[in-house]
Design a protein around this motif. Structure first.
Motif, short mmCIF file in Angstrom:
data_model
loop_
_atom_site.label_atom_id
_atom_site.label_comp_id
_atom_site.label_asym_id
_atom_site.label_seq_id
_atom_site.Cartn_x
_atom_site.Cartn_y
_atom_site.Cartn_z
N GLY A 1 57.46 37.88 19.11
CA GLY A 1 57.06 37.70 17.82
C GLY A 1 57.84 36.84 16.93
O GLY A 1 57.56 36.46 15.95
N VAL A 2 58.87 36.39 17.54
CA VAL A 2 59.87 35.13 16.80
C VAL A 2 59.67 33.95 17.52
O VAL A 2 59.81 33.89 18.57
N GLN A 3 59.26 32.88 16.57
CA GLN A 3 59.25 31.68 17.03
C GLN A 3 60.18 30.64 16.31
O GLN A 3 60.27 30.77 15.27
N VAL A 4 60.97 30.26 17.31
CA VAL A 4 62.02 29.45 16.88
C VAL A 4 61.86 27.94 16.93
O VAL A 4 61.88 27.70 18.50
N VAL A 5 61.39 26.99 15.95
CA VAL A 5 61.29 25.59 16.52
C VAL A 5 62.26 24.62 15.84
O VAL A 5 62.67 24.51 14.72
N ASN A 6 62.87 23.67 16.77
CA ASN A 6 64.07 22.95 16.36
C ASN A 6 63.09 21.72 15.37
O ASN A 6 62.29 21.12 16.45
N ASN A 7 63.17 21.61 14.45
CA ASN A 7 62.41 20.52 13.74
C ASN A 7 62.36 19.07 14.42
O ASN A 7 61.67 18.35 14.37
N SER A 8 63.55 18.65 14.78
CA SER A 8 63.85 17.43 15.28
C SER A 8 65.06 17.60 16.28
O SER A 8 65.56 18.71 16.33
N GLY A 9 65.37 16.40 16.85
CA GLY A 9 66.41 16.46 17.87
C GLY A 9 68.04 16.30 17.10
O GLY A 9 69.03 16.20 17.69
N GLN A 10 67.83 16.31 15.84
CA GLN A 10 69.32 16.07 15.02
C GLN A 10 70.41 17.17 15.24
O GLN A 10 70.06 17.96 15.21
N PRO A 11 71.73 16.47 15.74
CA PRO A 11 72.46 17.66 15.72
C PRO A 11 72.68 18.41 14.40
O PRO A 11 73.00 17.75 13.59
N GLY A 12 72.69 19.63 14.46
CA GLY A 12 72.84 20.38 13.21
C GLY A 12 71.55 20.37 12.39
O GLY A 12 71.63 20.83 11.10
N GLY A 13 70.57 19.84 12.78
CA GLY A 13 69.34 19.83 12.21
C GLY A 13 68.69 21.17 11.74
O GLY A 13 68.91 22.04 12.47
N SER A 14 67.66 21.15 10.78
CA SER A 14 67.16 22.45 10.56
C SER A 14 66.34 22.90 11.67
O SER A 14 65.71 22.28 12.44
N THR A 15 65.87 24.34 11.45
CA THR A 15 64.88 24.86 12.33
C THR A 15 64.11 25.67 11.61
O THR A 15 64.21 25.88 10.27
N THR A 16 62.72 25.96 11.99
CA THR A 16 61.50 26.77 11.42
C THR A 16 61.88 28.08 12.25
O THR A 16 61.68 28.09 13.41
N VAL A 17 61.87 28.96 11.40
CA VAL A 17 61.86 30.35 12.20
C VAL A 17 61.03 31.30 11.71
O VAL A 17 60.80 31.33 10.61
N ARG A 18 59.90 31.78 12.58
CA ARG A 18 58.80 32.60 11.97
C ARG A 18 58.81 33.80 12.72
O ARG A 18 58.59 33.79 13.83
N ILE A 19 58.85 34.90 11.90
CA ILE A 19 58.46 36.06 12.61
C ILE A 19 57.19 36.58 12.42
O ILE A 19 56.69 36.86 11.06
N ARG A 20 56.32 36.93 13.28
CA ARG A 20 55.03 37.25 13.20
C ARG A 20 54.09 36.57 12.52
O ARG A 20 53.29 36.81 11.75
N GLY A 21 54.22 35.00 12.52
CA GLY A 21 53.40 34.16 11.89
C GLY A 21 53.99 33.71 10.47
O GLY A 21 54.54 34.34 10.12
N ALA A 22 53.03 32.93 9.93
CA ALA A 22 53.48 32.49 8.67
C ALA A 22 52.68 33.33 7.86
O ALA A 22 51.34 33.36 7.86
N SER A 23 53.33 33.73 6.75
CA SER A 23 52.58 34.64 5.54
C SER A 23 52.46 34.16 4.34
O SER A 23 51.85 34.53 3.54
N SER A 24 53.25 33.05 4.27
CA SER A 24 53.27 32.48 2.92
C SER A 24 52.88 30.94 2.59
O SER A 24 53.14 30.04 3.73
N ILE A 25 52.57 30.58 1.70
CA ILE A 25 52.00 29.09 1.44
C ILE A 25 53.03 28.46 0.85
O ILE A 25 53.86 27.24 1.04
N ARG A 26 53.64 28.84 -0.44
CA ARG A 26 54.67 28.19 -1.17
C ARG A 26 56.01 29.03 -1.15
O ARG A 26 57.12 28.22 -1.32
N ALA A 27 55.79 30.24 -0.91
CA ALA A 27 57.10 30.99 -1.08
C ALA A 27 58.13 30.91 0.03
O ALA A 27 59.17 31.92 0.25
#
Lengths: 520, 996
Positions: free
Chosen positions: B152-178
């Motif tokens: 249920g947990v998806q962790v995506v490294n947004n790019s290969g940058q050292p220390g770069g941000s990740t997108t973590v989604r638990i059970r899918g995306a539920s929000s548009i702006r928030a």
């Protein structure tokens, strides 16, 4: 047990005391309405001049950027085309559909214009809540009328707010003549309170008069865009207001046409009535809103054209049929400008043929071929050579090579020649073609070309094109002369619905009082 | 000022340590040996006096020796995997114990909101990962440790940058702006999702949106003992208006009982480019010029590989040392860490220094008064390259390298860089040399947490913390490069009309964030009857958050020595630009409670309630209420169920409401901006603005069969999010931006099934093999939304105003909405009819994680793979950078583009031509280890070699199917688009760890 109970009571009490906040949000770097109203120190009222400056600044972007009013007023006409050059300028087809009159209610530039121009209406109405003095209120109302007129001209439906502090207000809408009558009434009320200063970047009595003239001149078109009428009473109003301005002896035709558009045009032009003041600290926004001037010539020139700030964008051009409306000696079409052509090699006006750089060097395009601008241009350029060279390029504002940014040229909204030619048109439409010919020939003489022998409506619309090309007039003029739907290069006959732009879908969705324009 | 706040903490903690370790009472010594059923020694078993927290551990040979008070009668022996035993020692001085292996799963203690629970007592869906199961290798932030480990947990490294941000989604995306990131809680301190690193320098000619830093960078992954992920509302509702996206609880290591023990680990690794995109080399380019009859004007007679010139093999080093000790009155742990990770793009790297001091003490004879202190200090320095998310036709560094004409030399014969001053083609080597961007982020997180056991069942605890982050960023661009952003660096002309570069740029930016917390809880645990156990907690929480930043920048530096930001004195002072921003203060005030009833260990009932008040909400909706209920039935403990096949079967049902309040502060108020001589309205107010509400229903089954050899769980969830926070178009006439924050009537529905299975395949004397797999099946849909909205801005020449994704009813979030490519016609012109349709979905339908661990004698092999399936990726890199027309304008392209026979004037708009299947399975890390054991004074030595990102099985043609370039449009987030990101790296690391 009692000991424990006491402890529990103390614990609970501490818990509630340690954290009890009213949760009022402090804005920190911004102001609340109360703070704006109570500004000006020492219990004075709001700083209305600051609010007024913001209202001015809200006008500048939409009018001078290349993808807003300019796109809607120019690309839809026979003066301007934004061809797709292979992969360049495809941009989702947004430029092509403007020229070929095939836009729809989802067009991004149409949507942006509707929203961004009405920002001024909001800003002006909001300002009126803060007890402005009569002159400040008059200037704000002028700016609102100025922008409302553009909305009326393009969309026929002008929404307005009465209470900018009511978040639930659904703005009402004035349509057609009702909107025009409101603008005329506003202008008449505020003219006494406007100032008479010579600074063209502030709203003055004369600026309001010019707008009034436009209202009366276009009234018949607004009543019926397919077959505009011209009531004698309206034409007489145009003439009499023009006479008020002429009688002041304040303005005259600037001897050199392009001096009106030069970097120092605020000093050397004798025509400017209402402008966006650039590089003038006294102007609203400190005179730092002039990107539009630079975009205006960059968007047409080639990547290797000798201008400052990184070369042109190889985009928009004019059309050969329009180019041919000029006599060969007409300075408005092409001339050298001292300090620019002799130093950097680039001329002003409409550019055709081999382009030169500093020292007379012959420029090349990106493929290494000679940079020779061609007469032909197609809406969709597919030939790899043609992509670089096709289209007659337009330099309306004289390029500024100064070290600072933005460029110094003041953006021109209203100038004196417009007063003269609107008056001439009114004369023409009330059967006084002979009288109308005089100012027309004065304008032609200034341009260094031969006078006309007689004046017909066809001559009038052509002269307006020659004088005001690329200044955002063309669409309104073509509609008034009943020519907007006719075919021209790269455009077929248009549907009558194209006389108006559609109300953008996102604006329609937000306001039930708006109805979509017919045909969309 | 910060020093004033920190010094008392330091003084207090040092003092407490000294006091704690020198108190002894009247003692006796008991010793013995712990073995298992086969007579083998069991090391690491915790031996404590009953009722006390202090004790010791059995050593490698199973022996132990503990000093306890004279009146102690019972010793408790416990160990993960061996359960817990109490043995009477009255009158004895030796005690040998035999421990039996049990199913470790059920007795694991899991951290839940504001407390802990044993796994077998859980009623909600919780995924737990302990340190030994973390992803191995060089990890910079905690979320990478659990990638692919929790269903249920998806962790995506947004790019290969050292220390770069990740997108973590638990059970899918539920929000548009928030915001869709979960709430991260570190040892009871809720973290807000922002990094203190200042943003980039704006548009300097290569785009203005750079990928952000991971806000969790300040945590040293080596300090983490376990991560628990709360997935369903019955577990997260106690976090109220911040729990809608799930909650990730991070628990750091504390000192262990026993004598001081030092642990050391060191690793060294090499990173290289995982995948290099194939563009033409010089020979192929010349052939292409001939193929299109372009002549030799653009043949520079050289042979270069621009991408190789700007990339390199990066060296990574990581060293960690920690010392910890403890007895019945106190424990402490001090750890220091150093990470130096060179990026595979030249002149990029990340250096991180962390220090973590934690102490836990008990005072008074009755040991009722406890004090926990934690101080975490870290500094991260990173160098970045000029890589942005939205560069236009000039491209940013990666794009410039890909499209550099391989026949043009990068350096002139005299050695200087081949820069086209005044032109629009950028030399990537020059761009790399000229651009410098150093950020430094310092973070201090200090927590003090006293607790008092009022009675044996009732405990009061206070957590007070302050999280202070400050970042500064220094950027400068040398003046020999032709970056020519119209607003900043200009090309100018000298008096002879020649082009000169009045270039050079420098910027200094600062950012400061402060978060404060006070949480009070009162915890009650008691056996009301012999069958009925009640665990209840009530509490309050107050959080306050502030942020401010400023920057100064200028152009037009003369030939002063580098770096330019030391020479602001040399530019026109009136041309120096400044920016300032301060956020409205955010306060959150909450009251919460939970009660769990346990009936005979068979029937469990939990109810929670939280009231959240936030200063962000409109004044008509200040407080939100979030309840939840859950029930579980431990069928495995029922008499009728006892059998040989299945040892555990538990049924769970849960329902709850949680909220999401990740919208900007100040969104509900009427605001005015102040400028130079101008004031303008910035926002339309909405006094009714409130949180988004997610209602989740969860049904799950936990099972264990075949003598606990196979265990797992299956969960079904249905999560509906309403009152979607959104900046909606307000009716015209309206202010700049034209929008107003509102709660929309639409709904985002996420439904799915999570399956996780762990198997102990083989368990012999010498050979041990575990295998685990977790899979998530997800469906996402937006309903009742209203007018569709665009996002997913596509960048590149001829691609302005193009958006590729929509938020629209009846489709998943960010559905791809594009024209369909129909191939090339007979003239070589691409055919793309003007109508758009729904052609793809960036949200995967299936997430997969596979882990396996095998041990043979002293060797160990651990492999982790993860993958995602059923989604598409838009390859904006190919769309903008690698098109066939490039060869006609002095730029590089691919062999595939040339071989299609396409005309150079073929229009290259955005279409399904560049929409690719994104399915992938990635070998995330594989580790081979060898247990050296005890050598002289060193204990438990281990050497290992780890490979990360070893290979990816995919058909995607871009750099890495694990990608998420931020292509935000009008504040609407995008997902699943690649645009010349920092390339991913493959890393091989050699490491050693031991203790003494």
């Amino acid at each position: 047990m009692i000991y424990t109970k006491k402890l529990m009571l103390i614990g609970v009490a501490t818990m509630t005391l340690l954290s009890c906040s009213k949760l009022d949000e402090k804005l920190n770097g911004q102001l609340t309405e109360a703070e704006v109203a109570g500004q000006g120190g020492g219990g004075g009222g709001a700083d209305v001049n600051a609010l007024l400056n913001s209202t001015y600044i809200s006008v500048y972007g939409p009018y001078s950027n290349q993808d807003q009013i300019f796109a809607l007023q120019q690309h839809t006409t026979d003066e301007t085309i934004g061809p797709t050059r292979g992969p360049d300028w495809d941009d989702g087809g947004t430029w092509r559909v403007l020229h070929s009159h095939q836009w729809d209610a989802n067009h991004p530039y149409i949507a942006n214009v509707y929203r961004d121009i009405l920002k001024t209406s909001f800003s002006a109405t909001d300002l009126l809540r803060f007890s402005p003095n009569p002159r400040q209120a008059a200037e704000a109302r002028f700016l609102r009328a100025f922008t409302d007129f553009a909305i009326l001209d393009g969309f026929d439906q002008v929404p307005y707010r009465e209470n900018t502090d009511d978040p639930k207000e659904v703005p009402k809408v004035r349509k057609g003549i009702e909107a025009l009558d409101f603008i005329i009434a506003e202008l008449n009320e505020i003219i006494p309170d406007l100032s008479d200063t010579t600074l063209a970047f502030r709203a003055t009595k004369n600026a309001a008069r010019v707008l009034l003239m436009k209202c009366y001149l276009n009234k018949g078109a607004i009543l019926n865009r397919e077959t505009p009428s011209f009531d004698n009473a309206d034409m007489d109003m145009v003439i009499s207001i023009a006479d008020q301005i002429i009688a002041q002896n304040r303005y005259s035709l600037t001897p050199k046409y392009f001096d009106n558009f030069a970097p120092n045009n605020n000093a050397i032009s004798t025509e400017l009535i209402f402008t966006l003041g650039n590089r003038d600290p006294a102007a609203p926004g400190n005179g730092l809103n002039g990107n539009g001037v630079m975009f205006n010539y960059h968007e047409s020139l080639h990547y290797f054209s000798p201008v400052a700030n990184g070369g042109g964008w190889n985009g928009f051009t004019t059309l050969s049929d329009f180019y041919d409306k000029f006599n060969a000696d007409d300075e408005r079409r092409e001339t050298s400008y001292p300090g620019v052509t002799d130093v950097y090699g680039i001329k002003v006006g409409m550019l055709i043929g081999q382009q030169l750089g500093p020292g007379g060097v012959q420029l090349k395009d990106r493929k290494g071929n000679p940079l020779i601008f061609q007469r032909e241009v197609n809406l969709l350029e597919t030939d790899p050579i043609a992509i670089e060279l096709n289209g007659i390029r337009v330099v309306k504002y004289v390029p500024d090579y100064g070290p600072q940014f933005p460029t110094s040229n003041d953006w021109v909204f209203y100038r004196y020649t417009d007063v003269l030619l609107m008056r001439a048109e009114a004369l023409l439409r009330t059967g006084r073609a002979g009288e109308a010919l005089i100012p027309v020939n004065l304008v032609r003489a200034r341009a260094g070309t031969t006078p006309l022998a007689s004046l017909t409506e066809a001559d009038m619309i052509d002269e307006l094109g020659r004088e005001f090309y690329w200044e955002g007039h063309r669409r309104t003029d073509l509609i008034r002369f009943g020519k907007f739907l006719e075919p021209w290069q790269e455009k077929a006959q248009s549907d009558p619905k194209n006389l108006l732009f559609p109300i953008p879908n996102r604006s329609l969705a937000a306001n039930p009082n708006l109805v979509q324009n017919p045909g969309y | 000022m910060i020093l004033k706040r920190i010094l008392p903490f330091l003084a207090c903690s040092i003092l407490s340590m000294l006091i704690g370790l020198t108190v002894f009472s009247q003692q006796k010594v008991i010793s013995g040996k712990v073995t298992d059923k086969e007579g083998n020694a069991v090391p690491g078993v915790s031996v404590t006096a009953k009722g006390s927290r202090a004790g010791t551990q059995s050593g490698a040979d199973g022996t132990y020796s503990i000093s306890v008070a004279n009146d102690v009668n019972t010793l408790v022996y416990s160990s993960i995997g061996f359960g817990r035993q109490e043995v009477s020692v009255s009158g004895k001085s030796t005690s040998d114990v035999v421990m039996e292996a049990t199913n470790q799963e059920l007795n694991t203690v899991v951290v839940i909101g504001y407390g802990t629970a044993r796994k077998k007592d859980l009623t909600g869906a919780v995924g737990s990962v302990s340190a030994r199961d973390f992803n191995k290798g060089i990890q910079t932030a905690p979320d990478q440790l659990i990638q692919g480990k929790v269903s249920g947990v998806q962790v995506v490294n947004n790019s290969g940058q050292p220390g770069g941000s990740t997108t973590v989604r638990i059970r899918g995306a539920s929000s548009i702006r928030a915001g869709n990131q979960p709430l991260f809680v570190l040892d009871g301190v809720p973290l807000d999702n922002s990094s203190a690193r200042p943003g980039g320098a704006g548009d300097i000619g290569v785009g203005d949106k750079s990928q952000g830093a991971n806000p969790l960078n300040f945590i040293n992954p080596n300090d983490i003992a376990s991560i628990d992920v709360l997935k369903d509302a019955s577990a997260t509702a106690i976090f109220g208006s911040r729990g809608a996206n799930g909650v990730v609880l991070i628990t750091t290591k504390k000192g262990q009982n026993g004598a001081p023990k030092i642990e050391f680990n060191a690793s060294v690794g090499v990173s290289s480019v995982l995948k290099k995109l194939k563009v033409l080399n010089a020979t192929e380019y010349r052939a292409g010029l001939a193929q299109y009859e372009l002549g030799v004007a653009n043949d520079g007679k050289a042979d270069v590989d621009a991408f190789d010139e700007i990339t390199r093999k990066g060296l990574t080093q990581s060293y960690n040392i920690s010392v910890g000790a403890g007895n019945e009155t106190g424990r402490y742990r001090l750890s220091l860490g150093y990470l130096d990770q060179e990026g595979i793009v030249r002149k990029t790297d990340l250096k991180k220094y962390t220090a973590n001091l934690s102490g836990s003490f008990r005072f008074l004879d009755s040991k009722r008064l406890g004090l926990d202190i934690t101080i975490l200090a870290s500094q991260a320095l990173d160098n970045q390259a000029a890589i942005s998310n939205n560069s236009g036709f000039r491209g940013s560094l990666i794009g410039q390298a890909l499209q550099w004409n391989p026949t043009q030399p990068l350096r002139r014969p005299n050695g200087s860089l081949n820069v086209d001053i005044g032109g629009s083609v950028y030399n990537p080597l020059a761009a790399s040399e000229a651009y410098n961007d150093l950020s430094k982020v310092s973070t201090i997180l200090a927590t003090i947490s006293p607790s008092f056991k009022i009675t044996k069942d009732l405990e009061y605890k206070l957590i007070a913390s302050i999280n202070y982050g400050t970042g500064d960023r220094k950027t400068w661009i040398a003046n020999f490069i032709n970056f020519s952003d119209p607003r900043q660096i200009q090309r100018t002309f000298d008096t002879a009309g020649n082009v000169i570069n009045a270039g050079g740029f420098a910027r200094l930016a600062n950012n400061e964030t402060v978060a404060q917390q006070i949480t009070n809880t009162l915890n009650y645990t008691n056996d009301l009857t012999s069958e009925l156990n009640l665990n209840a907690v009530i509490g309050t929480e107050y959080l306050k958050y502030n942020n401010r930043n400023n920057d100064v920048n200028a152009v037009g530096f003369p030939d002063v020595p580098y770096p330019y930001y030391d020479f602001f004195s040399a530019v026109d002072q009136t041309q120096i630009k400044h920016g300032f921003y301060v956020s409205p203060t955010t306060e959150l005030q909450s009251y919460f409670g939970r009660a769990t009833v346990n009936l005979s260990d068979k029937y469990l009932l939990t109810a929670t309630m939280r009231a959240d008040g936030s200063s962000k909400f409109g004044k008509n909706n200040r407080y939100g209420y979030f309840p939840s209920f859950a029930a579980a039935w431990n069928i495995g403990n029922e008499e009728f169920f006892k059998n040989d096949f299945a040892s555990n079967l538990k049924l769970r049902l849960g329902w709850g409401k949680t909220g999401n309040q990740e919208f900007p502060a100040g969104a509900s108020q009427q605001r005015y901006n102040v400028g130079l001589g101008s004031i303008n309205r910035d926002q339309l107010e909405n006094p009714d603005l409130k949180w988004e509400t997610s209602t989740t229903f969860n049904a799950g089954i936990d099972f264990a069969i075949l003598k606990n050899r196979i265990s797992g769980s299956v969960d079904y969830f249905n999560k509906s999010t309403k009152d979607i926070l959104f900046q909606k178009d307000a009716p015209d006439p309206v202010i700049a931006g034209g929008r107003k924050w509102e709660n929309l009537p639409g709904e985002v529905l996420n439904t799915g099934v999570e399956v996780s299975v762990n198997a102990n395949v083989l368990n012999n004397q010498d050979f041990n093999w575990d295998f685990g797999v977790n899979a998530t099946f997800l469906k996402n849909e937006l309903k009742d939304f209203g007018a569709p909205l665009e996002t997913g801005e596509i960048s590149g020449q001829g691609l302005s105003q193009v958006r590729s994704q929509l938020f629209v009813s009846g489709q998943p979030l960010n559905v791809f909405y594009l024209k369909t490519y129909e191939g090339i016609d007979k003239d070589g012109i691409g055919t793309v009819p003007d109508t758009k349709s729904y052609v793809g979905d960036p949200n995967p339908n299936v997430l997969l994680g596979i882990s396996t661990r095998a041990n043979y004698k002293k060797f160990g092999l651990e492999i982790n793979m993860n993958g995602a399936f059923g989604h598409q990726i838009y390859n904006n890199t190919a769309n903008a950078i690698l098109t066939v027309n490039n060869i006609g304008i002095n730029r590089n392209t691919t062999a595939a583009a040339l071989s299609a026979g396409e005309s150079l004037a073929s229009p290259i708009g955005a279409s399904t031509r560049y929409l690719e299947n994104g399915n992938y399975l990635k070998m995330a890390n594989a580790t081979l280890s060898y247990r050296l054991g005890d050598i002289r004074f060193v204990r438990g030595a281990n050497i290992y070699i780890t490979g990360q990102n070893l290979f990816v099985i995919t058909n995607y043609s871009g750099f890495d199917p694990e990608v998420n370039t931020d292509k935000i449009f009008q504040d609407l987030p995008s997902f699943g688009i690649e645009y010349t990101p920092y390339p991913s790296a493959r890393t091989i690391t050699l490491g050693v760890n031991f203790s003494f």
